[in-house]
Every structure is written in structure tokens, then in C-alpha cells.
Design an enzyme around this catalytic site. Sequence first.
Site, PDB file in Angstrom:
ATOM      1  CE1 TYR A   1      -3.875   2.238   0.452  1.00  0.00           C
ATOM      2  CE2 TYR A   1      -2.694   3.159   2.319  1.00  0.00           C
ATOM      3  CZ  TYR A   1      -3.734   3.217   1.423  1.00  0.00           C
ATOM      4  OH  TYR A   1      -4.642   4.256   1.479  1.00  0.00           O
TER       5      TYR A   1
ATOM      6  CE  LYS B   1      -3.736   4.660  -2.310  1.00  0.00           C
ATOM      7  NZ  LYS B   1      -4.833   5.210  -3.137  1.00  0.00           N
TER       8      LYS B   1
ATOM      9  CG  ASN C   1      -5.691   7.701  10.561  1.00  0.00           C
ATOM     10  OD1 ASN C   1      -4.564   8.060  10.240  1.00  0.00           O
ATOM     11  ND2 ASN C   1      -5.938   6.502  11.034  1.00  0.00           N
TER      12      ASN C   1
ATOM     13  NE  ARG D   1     -10.154   2.114   7.147  1.00  0.00           N
ATOM     14  CZ  ARG D   1     -10.409   2.774   6.015  1.00  0.00           C
ATOM     15  NH1 ARG D   1      -9.582   3.726   5.619  1.00  0.00           N
ATOM     16  NH2 ARG D   1     -11.468   2.491   5.287  1.00  0.00           N
TER      17      ARG D   1
ATOM     18  CB  VAL E   1     -12.638   4.932  13.888  1.00  0.00           C
ATOM     19  CG1 VAL E   1     -14.093   5.330  14.146  1.00  0.00           C
ATOM     20  CG2 VAL E   1     -11.718   6.111  14.193  1.00  0.00           C
TER      21      VAL E   1
ATOM     22  CD  GLN F   1      -0.214   2.881  19.386  1.00  0.00           C
ATOM     23  OE1 GLN F   1       0.206   3.038  20.524  1.00  0.00           O
ATOM     24  NE2 GLN F   1      -0.679   1.717  18.950  1.00  0.00           N
TER      25      GLN F   1
ATOM     26  N   PRO G   1       3.000   3.070  12.364  1.00  0.00           N
ATOM     27  CG  PRO G   1       2.313   4.442  10.637  1.00  0.00           C
ATOM     28  CD  PRO G   1       2.013   3.141  11.282  1.00  0.00           C
TER      29      PRO G   1
END
Length: 317
Positions: free
Chosen positions: A151, A155, A180, A192, A194, A215, A280
Site C-alpha cells: 500500500y 501509493k 485517517n 481500522r 475507529v 501512538q 507508525p
Amino acid sequence: MSRLYYSRKRVMVTGGAGFLGSHLIDRLLAEGHDVLCVDNLFTGSRDNLVEAAKNPNFEFMRHDVTWPLYVEVDEIWNLACPASPIHYQHDPVQTTKTSVHGAINMLGLAKRLGARIFQASTSEVYGDPHVHPQPEGYWGNVNPIGPRSCYDEGKRCAETLFFDYHRQHGLDIKVARIFNTYGPRMHPADGRVVSNFVMQALKGEPITIYGDGSQTRSFCFVDDLIEGFLRFMKAPAEVTGPMNLGNPSEFTILELAEMAIRLTGSGSTIVRQPLPADDPKQRQPDIALARKALGWQPTVPLEQGLERTIAYFKQFT
């Protein structure tokens, strides 16, 4: 004839049955355009297009953008690509092909038509950043051979193609780096953060945090993001991007989990799991460029957006 007739465009949205694509299509139809939705329904759903399908100016085509497409349109929005790790890691080779071959096919179409083309890029081009918050001039810290690379690097390569077509062929491009985003029509099982937290809280299940929860992420409500899309696409040709679009308000993952529990009235507890590879530690957009070039910034606070998202997800519990 009316002014609406002269301002109406035939617009193509690839990935239009997805979370972001369907919201974009609703706005484009509301502006009076003819909209062609192109999607192979790998992660998108016709359920997201129920309202759009009632509009006589809407058309759906089932097609995979890794194959060429020959249509006549005035404007192209390229949103086709799985965007959550659980989906883009399911078939990583296909994910890379969707980003790269899809970009080549859509850019070739835009070149033939002389059409303006929008690329939905991602904050993942910054990888696990050493610069915080992330401005567009930061080149990123990306692992080219990790489990997320299909991904991230797909991109990044797509951005390269867009700017090479712009320099070599004078193509009219817009490249947005999306941070996000959340809201109604997210897939309840997309993996994901949420959707994970809200669904776990609604079901009273333990909420899974990876790592210690320190994080950070910045969460943009979908309505704000789509407004940024539209302003960017209407901006002068010299405003090509890449442009960060996201909410600069930063929250820890633990804060998000606690908010999901509070807003759902859940009795869920929090459990911790090891941090996934290449996840990340920080993610926050610098949106100075979008503020200056588009007069845009998010307006929906996280708590308000989460309440609307929770209301949507209740149908799945």
C-alpha cells in the site's frame, strides 16, 4: 438553456462504492453532475450507493482499474484501492497493481480526454515519520519490503506517475494525501482503529489496543474531508499538490478507546496486544497548504463525529 446544463460535467469516480467514494458521489450528484461510479466491489458495497442509485444522473459500472477503461468523461477521481491493512494485505500483489496499474490506466485515459484527474493518495507515504507533524515537503520513512509496503509504496509510485504525466504531458492533476478519516459507511470489519473500537464497544467486547496506546493519530470526519476534495479539485491548475487533507487535532489511541467506551455507554475493558510491524508511532498532518490554497480546515470535533459514526454502526450489532 439553464446555467446548470452548462456547468454540468460527466464525472467518473473509481472506487465509488467505497466509504469515501460514495460520500463524494453524493456531493457530486447534489451539485448536478452526471456521475459514473466504477468499482469492482472488492471492498466497496452497493449498499453505500442506495441513495445515489435513485438519482437519474448516476450510473454504475463494475470494473477493475488494473484493466484499461474506455469511457468519455470530463473529470476523473481515482479513489480505487483497498485502504485498510486487513484488506490491502489480503492480496498484496493485487494492492500494488491497483495503485500502479490503476494509476497508469486512469492517467492514460485522462491524457486522451484532456481531463483533470484527482489521485487519492495517503498519509502512509510518510511511513513511520521522523518529522512531526508531517508537511508535504517531507519525503517519509517507509520500509519498502514490509507487510504494509504494498500500500505505502504503491501509493508513492502512483504519485510519481501523476507528477511525471504532469511534467511530460502537461496533464492537469490533483494529488491529495489523505489522513485517517472516519464516519458513516466505514466497513464495520475493516480493521481500522475507529471501526474496531466502536464495534467492540457496542458489543461489550474487550477493546484491543496494540502497544501501550501512546501512538497518536489525527481523525478527520468524512464530511470535512469531502469538502476538502471538492475545493481542491476546483482550485486553479497550478495547485497540483501533493496536499495534506486531514484533521491536525492529535489523539492517542488510548484516548480514542476511552472516548468510544464513554460515548457508547459500554462496559468494555481495554486489553493490549503487541504492536504490528511498521505501525507508525505518530501521524498528524500539517495542513498549512490546504488552509492557504483552499481556505479549508476541518470543523467537526472528534466527539461529535464519533457520535454520528456510532449511530451508523449500531445497525451491525
